[in-house]
Write a protein that holds these residues in place. Sequence first.
Motif, PDB file in Angstrom:
ATOM      1  N   LEU A  23       0.808  -1.221   0.000  1.00 41.28           N
ATOM      2  CA  LEU A  23       0.000   0.000   0.000  1.00 41.28           C
ATOM      3  C   LEU A  23       0.842   1.273   0.000  1.00 41.28           C
ATOM      4  O   LEU A  23       0.301   2.358  -0.204  1.00 41.28           O
ATOM      5  N   GLN A  24       2.161   1.152   0.238  1.00 38.08           N
ATOM      6  CA  GLN A  24       3.007   2.336   0.122  1.00 38.08           C
ATOM      7  C   GLN A  24       2.887   2.920  -1.276  1.00 38.08           C
ATOM      8  O   GLN A  24       2.782   2.191  -2.257  1.00 38.08           O
ATOM      9  N   ARG A  25       2.955   4.245  -1.370  1.00 38.13           N
ATOM     10  CA  ARG A  25       2.732   4.905  -2.649  1.00 38.13           C
ATOM     11  C   ARG A  25       3.675   4.386  -3.745  1.00 38.13           C
ATOM     12  O   ARG A  25       3.253   4.133  -4.866  1.00 38.13           O
ATOM     13  N   ASP A  26       4.962   4.221  -3.421  1.00 42.71           N
ATOM     14  CA  ASP A  26       5.915   3.794  -4.459  1.00 42.71           C
ATOM     15  C   ASP A  26       5.675   2.363  -4.913  1.00 42.71           C
ATOM     16  O   ASP A  26       6.115   1.959  -5.992  1.00 42.71           O
ATOM     17  N   ASN A  27       4.954   1.586  -4.089  1.00 42.02           N
ATOM     18  CA  ASN A  27       4.678   0.196  -4.446  1.00 42.02           C
ATOM     19  C   ASN A  27       3.342   0.017  -5.163  1.00 42.02           C
ATOM     20  O   ASN A  27       2.960  -1.106  -5.486  1.00 42.02           O
ATOM     21  N   ARG A  28       2.668   1.111  -5.419  1.00 39.77           N
ATOM     22  CA  ARG A  28       1.392   1.030  -6.141  1.00 39.77           C
ATOM     23  C   ARG A  28       1.585   1.025  -7.647  1.00 39.77           C
ATOM     24  O   ARG A  28       0.623   0.944  -8.405  1.00 39.77           O
ATOM     25  N   VAL A  29       2.831   1.137  -8.066  1.00 35.35           N
ATOM     26  CA  VAL A  29       3.157   0.997  -9.494  1.00 35.35           C
ATOM     27  C   VAL A  29       4.297   0.007  -9.640  1.00 35.35           C
ATOM     28  O   VAL A  29       5.107  -0.176  -8.719  1.00 35.35           O
ATOM     29  N   SER A  42       9.013  -9.917  -6.754  1.00 38.07           N
ATOM     30  CA  SER A  42      10.238 -10.710  -6.752  1.00 38.07           C
ATOM     31  C   SER A  42      10.715 -10.750  -5.311  1.00 38.07           C
ATOM     32  O   SER A  42      11.202  -9.751  -4.783  1.00 38.07           O
ATOM     33  N   ALA A  43      10.575 -11.901  -4.680  1.00 40.64           N
ATOM     34  CA  ALA A  43      10.820 -11.995  -3.244  1.00 40.64           C
ATOM     35  C   ALA A  43      12.286 -11.799  -2.886  1.00 40.64           C
ATOM     36  O   ALA A  43      12.606 -11.242  -1.835  1.00 40.64           O
ATOM     37  N   ASN A  44      13.192 -12.261  -3.750  1.00 41.03           N
ATOM     38  CA  ASN A  44      14.602 -12.132  -3.405  1.00 41.03           C
ATOM     39  C   ASN A  44      15.192 -10.791  -3.829  1.00 41.03           C
ATOM     40  O   ASN A  44      16.209 -10.354  -3.287  1.00 41.03           O
ATOM     41  N   ILE A  45      14.557 -10.097  -4.782  1.00 39.69           N
ATOM     42  CA  ILE A  45      15.017  -8.757  -5.158  1.00 39.69           C
ATOM     43  C   ILE A  45      14.345  -7.697  -4.293  1.00 39.69           C
ATOM     44  O   ILE A  45      14.951  -6.691  -3.932  1.00 39.69           O
ATOM     45  N   GLY A  46      13.064  -7.917  -3.963  1.00 41.32           N
ATOM     46  CA  GLY A  46      12.372  -6.991  -3.070  1.00 41.32           C
ATOM     47  C   GLY A  46      11.543  -5.943  -3.766  1.00 41.32           C
ATOM     48  O   GLY A  46      11.371  -4.845  -3.248  1.00 41.32           O
ATOM     49  N   VAL A  47      10.996  -6.282  -4.965  1.00 46.63           N
ATOM     50  CA  VAL A  47      10.202  -5.312  -5.722  1.00 46.63           C
ATOM     51  C   VAL A  47       8.834  -5.891  -6.056  1.00 46.63           C
ATOM     52  O   VAL A  47       8.677  -7.106  -6.199  1.00 46.63           O
ATOM     53  N   PHE A  48       7.860  -4.995  -6.173  1.00 46.54           N
ATOM     54  CA  PHE A  48       6.527  -5.357  -6.652  1.00 46.54           C
ATOM     55  C   PHE A  48       6.456  -5.072  -8.149  1.00 46.54           C
ATOM     56  O   PHE A  48       6.896  -4.010  -8.607  1.00 46.54           O
ATOM     57  N   ILE A  49       5.883  -6.021  -8.901  1.00 39.81           N
ATOM     58  CA  ILE A  49       5.885  -5.922 -10.359  1.00 39.81           C
ATOM     59  C   ILE A  49       4.511  -6.291 -10.920  1.00 39.81           C
ATOM     60  O   ILE A  49       3.708  -6.940 -10.257  1.00 39.81           O
ATOM     61  N   CYS A  50       4.288  -5.862 -12.174  1.00 40.22           N
ATOM     62  CA  CYS A  50       3.013  -6.141 -12.835  1.00 40.22           C
ATOM     63  C   CYS A  50       3.063  -7.509 -13.526  1.00 40.22           C
ATOM     64  O   CYS A  50       4.110  -8.171 -13.577  1.00 40.22           O
ATOM     65  N   LEU A  51       1.924  -7.922 -14.080  1.00 40.95           N
ATOM     66  CA  LEU A  51       1.829  -9.238 -14.715  1.00 40.95           C
ATOM     67  C   LEU A  51       2.765  -9.357 -15.910  1.00 40.95           C
ATOM     68  O   LEU A  51       3.412 -10.385 -16.117  1.00 40.95           O
ATOM     69  N   LYS A  52       2.868  -8.291 -16.733  1.00 45.17           N
ATOM     70  CA  LYS A  52       3.716  -8.356 -17.924  1.00 45.17           C
ATOM     71  C   LYS A  52       5.184  -8.477 -17.540  1.00 45.17           C
ATOM     72  O   LYS A  52       5.932  -9.263 -18.124  1.00 45.17           O
ATOM     73  N   CYS A  53       5.624  -7.689 -16.571  1.00 49.09           N
ATOM     74  CA  CYS A  53       7.019  -7.778 -16.127  1.00 49.09           C
ATOM     75  C   CYS A  53       7.270  -9.076 -15.374  1.00 49.09           C
ATOM     76  O   CYS A  53       8.386  -9.621 -15.409  1.00 49.09           O
ATOM     77  N   CYS A  54       6.237  -9.589 -14.721  1.00 48.09           N
ATOM     78  CA  CYS A  54       6.342 -10.873 -14.027  1.00 48.09           C
ATOM     79  C   CYS A  54       6.784 -11.969 -14.990  1.00 48.09           C
ATOM     80  O   CYS A  54       7.620 -12.817 -14.658  1.00 48.09           O
ATOM     81  N   GLY A  55       6.238 -11.960 -16.221  1.00 53.11           N
ATOM     82  CA  GLY A  55       6.610 -12.967 -17.202  1.00 53.11           C
ATOM     83  C   GLY A  55       8.090 -12.916 -17.546  1.00 53.11           C
ATOM     84  O   GLY A  55       8.747 -13.955 -17.691  1.00 53.11           O
ATOM     85  N   GLY A  87      12.335  -2.496   1.721  1.00 47.29           N
ATOM     86  CA  GLY A  87      11.566  -1.282   1.969  1.00 47.29           C
ATOM     87  C   GLY A  87      10.681  -0.823   0.828  1.00 47.29           C
ATOM     88  O   GLY A  87      10.006   0.195   0.940  1.00 47.29           O
ATOM     89  N   GLY A  88      10.686  -1.546  -0.299  1.00 48.04           N
ATOM     90  CA  GLY A  88       9.786  -1.168  -1.386  1.00 48.04           C
ATOM     91  C   GLY A  88      10.505  -0.797  -2.664  1.00 48.04           C
ATOM     92  O   GLY A  88      11.741  -0.792  -2.756  1.00 48.04           O
ATOM     93  N   ASN A  89       9.714  -0.456  -3.674  1.00 46.26           N
ATOM     94  CA  ASN A  89      10.240  -0.207  -5.021  1.00 46.26           C
ATOM     95  C   ASN A  89      11.207   0.976  -5.085  1.00 46.26           C
ATOM     96  O   ASN A  89      12.218   0.929  -5.782  1.00 46.26           O
TER      97      ASN A  89
END
Length: 330
Positions: A23-29, A42-55, A87-89
């Motif tokens: 819910l942090q602002r930087d993690n909403r994208v 990506s659990a070992n890198i520590g970033v939230f990603i979209c479906l396209k980048c997930c692939g 700490g987020g994206n």
Amino acid sequence: MSYRQSAPGRPTSGKRRLNDLLLQRDNRVCADCSAPDPKWASANIGVFICLKCCGVHRSLGSHISKVLSVTLDEWSDDEIESMIEVGGNASANSIYEAYIPEGISKPGPDATHDARSKFIRSKYERQEFLKPSLRILSAPKSSSLQTSLSRKIMSTFRSASSSHASEGMVEFIGMLKIKVVKGTNLAIRDMLSSDPYVVLTLGQQKAQTAVVKSNLNPVWNEELMLSVPQNYGAVKMQVYDHDTFSADDIMGEAEIDIQPMITSAMAFGDAGMFQNMQIGKWLKSNDNALIEDSTVNIIDGKVKQAVSLKLQNVESGEIELELEWIPLDQ
């Protein structure tokens, strides 16, 4: 595709912490393309990603990026702790995107698969944008390259949590969205015209627009994002003429004082609670490049500022920008 399904019912305390981080602002994208509402990580890198980048992340292999669904997969305590420790994206990108070379642009939400794949592989697999001190050119026989890199980066995040002054890691207070609107009467650097692009620098971060071919009055309307550290300075803007066979020529520069905007925004707090109004001003003076006074306003619940700058150290040229302040704690 198989998932480690979590048990139904109320989320665990670990999952709640993960959702709070999301819910942090930087993690909403998305960390890689800025697409809204990412649901993967990506659990070992520590970033939230979209479906396209997930692939693309999955194609790197789990030894580089271990992809999990925020909602569908079961997370271990260690995986959740790793995400929270990073700490987020914004924090992760301050490391993985510390040095993006000129001529390379971060893909947008509508980027092609090839463009997305090229950037992500450069960012994580080849480590091309990392701080030089974090690059690992070879790994011990008992450890993979990415494992060695992850350990070194996590050590950086841990050091930063105990001392915010640590080199290579800073505490961010918000995001700055800068829309590069257009240029007017830019300088000629080729035979009859120029191929201009704009580079914005804040600390060690750089972002740049696309190149506009043969145009002295280019219209970009391109949005760039910068993370703002606690001890921020001015945003440096430089305009270049793109050359294919030689070094790019400078077409002027200017500095953007973001203190009036950030100070005003923090004084008012949640901008969504106020009607449209002026809350601050950056005044034109002989010490800055402003063409006219630039007011800071709350518009539709957002803190925005229109800025017109006269390029310095060049014969002619003006740049119009639109700034928006995005606090991390909204």
